[in-house]
Design a protein around this motif. Structure first.
Motif, PDB file in Angstrom:
ATOM      1  N   ASP A   1      -8.938   5.177 -16.450  1.00 56.61           N
ATOM      2  CA  ASP A   1      -8.054   4.295 -17.196  1.00 56.61           C
ATOM      3  C   ASP A   1      -8.141   2.854 -16.732  1.00 56.61           C
ATOM      4  N   GLU A   2      -8.760   2.609 -15.573  1.00 51.72           N
ATOM      5  CA  GLU A   2      -8.840   1.257 -15.052  1.00 51.72           C
ATOM      6  C   GLU A   2      -9.889   0.459 -15.808  1.00 51.72           C
ATOM      7  N   PRO A   3      -9.699  -0.833 -15.988  1.00 55.09           N
ATOM      8  CA  PRO A   3     -10.660  -1.637 -16.740  1.00 55.09           C
ATOM      9  C   PRO A   3     -11.993  -1.729 -16.012  1.00 55.09           C
ATOM     10  N   ASP A   4     -13.083  -1.710 -16.801  1.00 54.53           N
ATOM     11  CA  ASP A   4     -14.424  -1.803 -16.234  1.00 54.53           C
ATOM     12  C   ASP A   4     -14.776  -3.280 -16.082  1.00 54.53           C
ATOM     13  N   ALA A   5     -14.153  -3.937 -15.109  1.00 59.60           N
ATOM     14  CA  ALA A   5     -14.310  -5.369 -14.923  1.00 59.60           C
ATOM     15  C   ALA A   5     -15.265  -5.636 -13.769  1.00 59.60           C
ATOM     16  N   GLU A   6     -16.080  -6.670 -13.925  1.00 57.20           N
ATOM     17  CA  GLU A   6     -16.989  -7.087 -12.862  1.00 57.20           C
ATOM     18  C   GLU A   6     -16.179  -7.659 -11.709  1.00 57.20           C
ATOM     19  N   PRO A   7     -16.567  -7.399 -10.464  1.00 59.37           N
ATOM     20  CA  PRO A   7     -15.791  -7.918  -9.335  1.00 59.37           C
ATOM     21  C   PRO A   7     -16.003  -9.412  -9.132  1.00 59.37           C
ATOM     22  N   LEU A   8     -14.984 -10.049  -8.575  1.00 59.92           N
ATOM     23  CA  LEU A   8     -15.089 -11.423  -8.085  1.00 59.92           C
ATOM     24  C   LEU A   8     -15.710 -11.360  -6.696  1.00 59.92           C
ATOM     25  N   VAL A   9     -16.846 -12.005  -6.506  1.00 67.82           N
ATOM     26  CA  VAL A   9     -17.576 -11.946  -5.237  1.00 67.82           C
ATOM     27  C   VAL A   9     -17.658 -13.340  -4.632  1.00 67.82           C
ATOM     28  N   ILE A  10     -17.123 -13.478  -3.425  1.00 68.63           N
ATOM     29  CA  ILE A  10     -17.207 -14.728  -2.675  1.00 68.63           C
ATOM     30  C   ILE A  10     -18.106 -14.468  -1.464  1.00 68.63           C
ATOM     31  N   PRO A  11     -19.266 -15.101  -1.377  1.00 65.05           N
ATOM     32  CA  PRO A  11     -20.216 -14.769  -0.304  1.00 65.05           C
ATOM     33  C   PRO A  11     -19.742 -15.204   1.073  1.00 65.05           C
ATOM     34  N   ARG A  12     -20.394 -14.690   2.076  1.00 63.76           N
ATOM     35  CA  ARG A  12     -20.065 -15.012   3.462  1.00 63.76           C
ATOM     36  C   ARG A  12     -20.220 -16.510   3.709  1.00 63.76           C
ATOM     37  N   ASN A  13     -19.350 -17.039   4.570  1.00 65.65           N
ATOM     38  CA  ASN A  13     -19.355 -18.452   4.973  1.00 65.65           C
ATOM     39  C   ASN A  13     -19.031 -19.417   3.837  1.00 65.65           C
ATOM     40  N   ALA A  14     -18.544 -18.920   2.721  1.00 65.91           N
ATOM     41  CA  ALA A  14     -18.193 -19.790   1.601  1.00 65.91           C
ATOM     42  C   ALA A  14     -16.850 -20.467   1.858  1.00 65.91           C
ATOM     43  N   THR A  15     -16.631 -21.582   1.169  1.00 60.63           N
ATOM     44  CA  THR A  15     -15.339 -22.265   1.180  1.00 60.63           C
ATOM     45  C   THR A  15     -14.896 -22.428  -0.270  1.00 60.63           C
ATOM     46  N   VAL A  16     -13.753 -21.851  -0.602  1.00 61.09           N
ATOM     47  CA  VAL A  16     -13.245 -21.874  -1.974  1.00 61.09           C
ATOM     48  C   VAL A  16     -11.836 -22.436  -1.945  1.00 61.09           C
ATOM     49  N   GLY A  17     -11.579 -23.484  -2.737  1.00 59.51           N
ATOM     50  CA  GLY A  17     -10.245 -24.069  -2.776  1.00 59.51           C
ATOM     51  C   GLY A  17     -10.082 -25.006  -3.947  1.00 59.51           C
ATOM     52  N   ASP A  18      -8.933 -25.673  -4.016  1.00 58.55           N
ATOM     53  CA  ASP A  18      -8.650 -26.600  -5.110  1.00 58.55           C
ATOM     54  C   ASP A  18      -9.622 -27.773  -5.126  1.00 58.55           C
ATOM     55  N   ASP A  19     -10.076 -28.220  -3.960  1.00 58.23           N
ATOM     56  CA  ASP A  19     -10.967 -29.372  -3.884  1.00 58.23           C
ATOM     57  C   ASP A  19     -12.413 -29.011  -4.210  1.00 58.23           C
ATOM     58  N   ALA A  20     -12.879 -27.892  -3.681  1.00 53.64           N
ATOM     59  CA  ALA A  20     -14.299 -27.561  -3.863  1.00 53.64           C
ATOM     60  C   ALA A  20     -14.543 -26.071  -3.671  1.00 53.64           C
ATOM     61  N   TRP A  21     -15.594 -25.598  -4.356  1.00 49.31           N
ATOM     62  CA  TRP A  21     -16.159 -24.259  -4.162  1.00 49.31           C
ATOM     63  C   TRP A  21     -17.546 -24.481  -3.575  1.00 49.31           C
ATOM     64  N   ARG A  22     -17.689 -24.269  -2.274  1.00 51.79           N
ATOM     65  CA  ARG A  22     -18.960 -24.560  -1.606  1.00 51.79           C
ATOM     66  C   ARG A  22     -19.607 -23.268  -1.134  1.00 51.79           C
ATOM     67  N   VAL A  23     -20.822 -23.009  -1.638  1.00 52.79           N
ATOM     68  CA  VAL A  23     -21.597 -21.849  -1.199  1.00 52.79           C
ATOM     69  C   VAL A  23     -23.044 -22.290  -1.032  1.00 52.79           C
ATOM     70  N   SER A  24     -23.783 -21.554  -0.223  1.00 52.24           N
ATOM     71  CA  SER A  24     -25.211 -21.842  -0.034  1.00 52.24           C
ATOM     72  C   SER A  24     -26.056 -20.856  -0.822  1.00 52.24           C
ATOM     73  N   THR A  25     -25.480 -20.226  -1.830  1.00 50.41           N
ATOM     74  CA  THR A  25     -26.125 -19.207  -2.648  1.00 50.41           C
ATOM     75  C   THR A  25     -26.062 -19.632  -4.115  1.00 50.41           C
ATOM     76  N   PRO A  26     -26.730 -18.895  -5.010  1.00 49.17           N
ATOM     77  CA  PRO A  26     -26.512 -19.138  -6.437  1.00 49.17           C
ATOM     78  C   PRO A  26     -25.057 -18.853  -6.823  1.00 49.17           C
ATOM     79  N   ALA A  27     -24.609 -19.488  -7.902  1.00 47.71           N
ATOM     80  CA  ALA A  27     -23.247 -19.282  -8.406  1.00 47.71           C
ATOM     81  C   ALA A  27     -23.310 -18.952  -9.887  1.00 47.71           C
ATOM     82  N   THR A  28     -22.612 -17.874 -10.266  1.00 46.25           N
ATOM     83  CA  THR A  28     -22.530 -17.463 -11.663  1.00 46.25           C
ATOM     84  C   THR A  28     -21.065 -17.404 -12.059  1.00 46.25           C
ATOM     85  N   ILE A  29     -20.691 -18.161 -13.079  1.00 49.21           N
ATOM     86  CA  ILE A  29     -19.317 -18.203 -13.575  1.00 49.21           C
ATOM     87  C   ILE A  29     -19.317 -17.608 -14.976  1.00 49.21           C
ATOM     88  N   GLY A  30     -18.462 -16.622 -15.206  1.00 47.71           N
ATOM     89  CA  GLY A  30     -18.441 -15.917 -16.482  1.00 47.71           C
ATOM     90  C   GLY A  30     -17.796 -16.711 -17.597  1.00 47.71           C
TER      91      GLY A  30
END
Length: 286
Positions: free
Chosen positions: A161-190
């Motif tokens: 019964d749970e929705p088949d939703a893709e997970p939100l993945v934040i990679p290791r050593n990332a910084t995510v906040g109101d000012d910036a989303w900083r990662v050293s990897t590719p980023a995919t936004i749905g």
């Protein structure tokens, strides 16, 4: 879903994710890599965080919550099912668990905890670390079929019964906040996402009908999907930029090659070292 590399080697923001006033909200699971810093609280189905991950707000999990050792949560942790808390975790608010609680040594919970099910105080296995290390090992030795079976078994255990939703993945050593989303990897936004902050990544792919209140900067290619609004500049060091149909960039664009879709707009200056292509709408033959 088939995995050909480490699942935590990319920032993945699934469809419909919203950065609200204090929380990052998604319908699916939330996976946070080790030593990542999330300036928001998070709300999702299951929340799993690696070693030394930090959260600037509360965690609300409809399902399970698993926090590996040395994690730090600034506010409450509310769990709809079971919770697994590693040793030396710090929770700045209250821990409330509807199911069982498995808690490690030297855990600091400033406002206390309560659980409706069994409470086991010990050093629980860091499940997220075990899962991804084992999965990565299978991929490294070429056991793709075994890795696929492992993922299938995990998915099959989910409630139908749970929705088949893709997970939100934040990679290791990332910084995510109101000012910036900083990662050293590719980023995919749905699709249909609403995010605050400048996105910094190796490559960036933004889906359709999104609102990103910040700029995009990448080393490689950047794609802006149909109907999306970018409230800032789009810049790439060595890659190309594609702005799809009806999209709008409210700043400048700087890239190698640039492609502008039909009815798309760039409010600022376009700087392209290579080719500039402007696609037009198809016309009926007279």
């Amino acid at each position: 879903m088939a995995f050909s590399r480490d699942p935590l080697d990319e920032l993945v923001v699934p469809d419909g994710t919203e950065a609200q006033e204090r929380d990052l909200v998604t319908d699916g699971d939330v996976l946070v890599g080790g030593r990542a810093t999330v300036g928001f609280g998070v709300r999702g189905r299951n929340v799993l965080a690696g070693e030394s991950a930090e959260f600037g707000g509360a965690i609300e999990a409809d399902g399970d919550c698993r926090l590996d050792m040395w994690c730090d949560v600034a506010e409450n942790v509310l769990v709809g099912q079971d919770a697994y808390i590693g040793e030396r975790v710090h929770i700045g608010g209250r821990l409330k668990v509807a199911g069982d609680l498995d808690i490690g040594d030297d855990v600091e919970i400033e406002e206390g905890f309560e659980a409706n099910g069994w409470i086991v105080i010990r050093n629980p296995m860091p499940t997220i670390v075990f899962l991804f290390v084992y999965l990565k090992h299978l991929l490294l030795i070429g056991e793709d079929d075994a890795a696929q079976r492992l993922i299938s078994e995990i998915v099959d255990d989910e409630d139908e019964d749970e929705p088949d939703a893709e997970p939100l993945v934040i990679p290791r050593n990332a910084t995510v906040g109101d000012d910036a989303w900083r990662v050293s990897t590719p980023a995919t936004i749905g699709d249909d996402c609403r995010l605050h902050g400048n996105v910094r990544a190796e490559t960036i792919d933004v889906g359709a009908d999104c609102n990103v209140f910040g700029s995009l900067r990448a080393r490689g290619d950047v794609t802006v999907g149909e109907g999306t609004r970018i409230h800032g500049d789009v810049t790439t060091r060595d890659g190309d930029v594609v702005v799809e149909r009806d999209a709008r960039v409210l700043g400048d664009v700087s890239c190698e090659d640039f492609e502008l879709g039909p009815d798309a707009e760039v409010d600022g200056t376009i700087r392209a070292d290579g080719e500039i292509t402007m696609r037009t709408t198809e016309r009926e033959r007279e």
